[in-house]
Design a protein around this motif. Structure first.
Motif, PDB file in Angstrom:
ATOM      1  N   ARG A  48       0.833  -1.207   0.000  1.00 50.29           N
ATOM      2  CA  ARG A  48       0.000   0.000   0.000  1.00 50.29           C
ATOM      3  C   ARG A  48       0.866   1.255   0.000  1.00 50.29           C
ATOM      4  N   ASP A  49       1.867   1.296   0.870  1.00 53.73           N
ATOM      5  CA  ASP A  49       2.713   2.488   0.981  1.00 53.73           C
ATOM      6  C   ASP A  49       3.483   2.751  -0.309  1.00 53.73           C
ATOM      7  N   ALA A  50       3.815   1.686  -1.021  1.00 54.76           N
ATOM      8  CA  ALA A  50       4.583   1.841  -2.252  1.00 54.76           C
ATOM      9  C   ALA A  50       3.717   2.191  -3.454  1.00 54.76           C
ATOM     10  N   ASN A  51       2.465   1.729  -3.450  1.00 51.24           N
ATOM     11  CA  ASN A  51       1.641   1.837  -4.656  1.00 51.24           C
ATOM     12  C   ASN A  51       0.411   2.727  -4.538  1.00 51.24           C
ATOM     13  N   HIS A  52      -0.178   2.805  -3.345  1.00 52.46           N
ATOM     14  CA  HIS A  52      -1.457   3.523  -3.203  1.00 52.46           C
ATOM     15  C   HIS A  52      -1.618   3.973  -1.754  1.00 52.46           C
ATOM     16  N   PRO A  53      -0.827   4.970  -1.324  1.00 53.48           N
ATOM     17  CA  PRO A  53      -0.798   5.344   0.101  1.00 53.48           C
ATOM     18  C   PRO A  53      -2.143   5.722   0.715  1.00 53.48           C
ATOM     19  N   GLY A  54      -3.091   6.144  -0.084  1.00 54.41           N
ATOM     20  CA  GLY A  54      -4.381   6.543   0.466  1.00 54.41           C
ATOM     21  C   GLY A  54      -5.362   5.412   0.655  1.00 54.41           C
ATOM     22  N   ALA A  55      -4.970   4.193   0.273  1.00 54.99           N
ATOM     23  CA  ALA A  55      -5.889   3.058   0.349  1.00 54.99           C
ATOM     24  C   ALA A  55      -5.964   2.507   1.772  1.00 54.99           C
ATOM     25  N   PHE A  56      -6.970   1.673   2.007  1.00 51.45           N
ATOM     26  CA  PHE A  56      -7.193   1.075   3.319  1.00 51.45           C
ATOM     27  C   PHE A  56      -6.776  -0.391   3.328  1.00 51.45           C
TER      28      PHE A  56
END
Length: 277
Positions: A93-101
């Motif tokens: 998540r942090d590498a690809n889509h930081p705003g995701a849950f």
């Protein structure tokens, strides 16, 4: 009552949020286990990367391949394995889509263990079974756990972790609560401080009922997620829900046991992005 970030986003989004499922390969000690942890974690990371790169709003890790399931407590190797899987999910998540849950479910009904893993690895929510009322699942009798689970969350100040709970859940018998409507159960889940509820069909991949969805949506300011059977053909029928949890439809051939199909995910996300609640 604290309103957690994922809850606020669900309630205020103009379309249902989409949560993809990672069905973690069978873990050590379970009958179907064939892979070492290094290979399991590599697969979890690959699937998480695929999901986040295709723009899903969140991803859930679940030990679904650990059949047959056992009642809680989960064993130490399962808890530690799911913690390692959760860590891979967060890194992706942090590498690809930081705003995701990010979320977790540990089967069967290992809600306390899931909460501990979620807090220590930085996940946003858990999917819980048996939060209110009791039911009979294929692994046996599952008791309600709201009181003990929320006290556990309070004991180490894990207030940032939301709890979304199935009601009248799939793969279960509910004759003991047949005089309690799904709307009443949703009201009781809210009264007992759940952060949202999940409505499913009778089994994995089986569609939920739009009538049941409409009943539980009458419980105001309470997120309703559809937890099984959502696909590109019926998503519009459930557009009033706050979230979709999708597993089978994102797999090759629509079978939850198969690998992810990136094209199915991207097509579904394009469709959902065109929907408005």
């Amino acid at each position: 009552m604290v309103q957690r970030v994922v809850v606020s986003k669900l309630l205020n989004s103009t379309r249902p949020l989409v949560f993809g499922m990672i069905h973690v390969p069978a873990l050590p000690g379970t009958p179907s286990n064939t892979l070492p942890m290094s290979s399991i974690l590599k697969k979890v990371r690959k699937e998480a990367d695929t999901y986040f790169k295709n723009g899903v709003d969140g991803v859930i890790v679940e030990n679904m391949h650990d059949v047959p399931y056992v009642k809680p407590p989960a064993s130490p190797e399962i808890i530690s394995s799911m913690a390692l899987a959760s860590d891979q999910l967060v890194k992706s998540r942090d590498a690809n889509h930081p705003g995701a849950f990010t979320g977790i479910q540990i089967l069967a009904a290992a809600n306390k263990e899931a909460l501990g893993v979620a807090y220590t690895t930085g996940l946003d929510f858990i999917r819980a079974e048996g939060f209110v009322y009791s039911h009979v699942a294929d692994e046996g009798w599952i008791d309600g756990c709201a009181g003990s689970l929320l006290r556990y969350r309070s004991s180490f100040k894990a207030d940032n972790v939301a709890i979304f709970t199935d009601i009248k859940k799939k793969h279960s018998a509910h004759s003991v609560t047949s005089d309690v409507s799904i709307q009443e159960m949703a009201k009781d889940a809210k009264f007992n401080c759940a952060d949202g509820i999940i409505v499913t069909g009778s089994a994995t991949g089986c569609s939920a009922s739009t009538e049941e969805m409409n009943q539980v949506l009458k419980v105001q300011e309470f997120p309703v997620l559809i937890g099984s059977g959502i696909n590109g053909s019926n998503a519009r029928d459930f557009v009033k829900a706050h979230g979709f949890i999708v597993g089978s439809d994102f797999k090759i051939g629509g079978d939850w046991r198969n690998d992810l199909d990136s094209s199915r995910i991207s097509k579904f996300m394009r469709h959902v992005n065109s929907l408005k609640r």
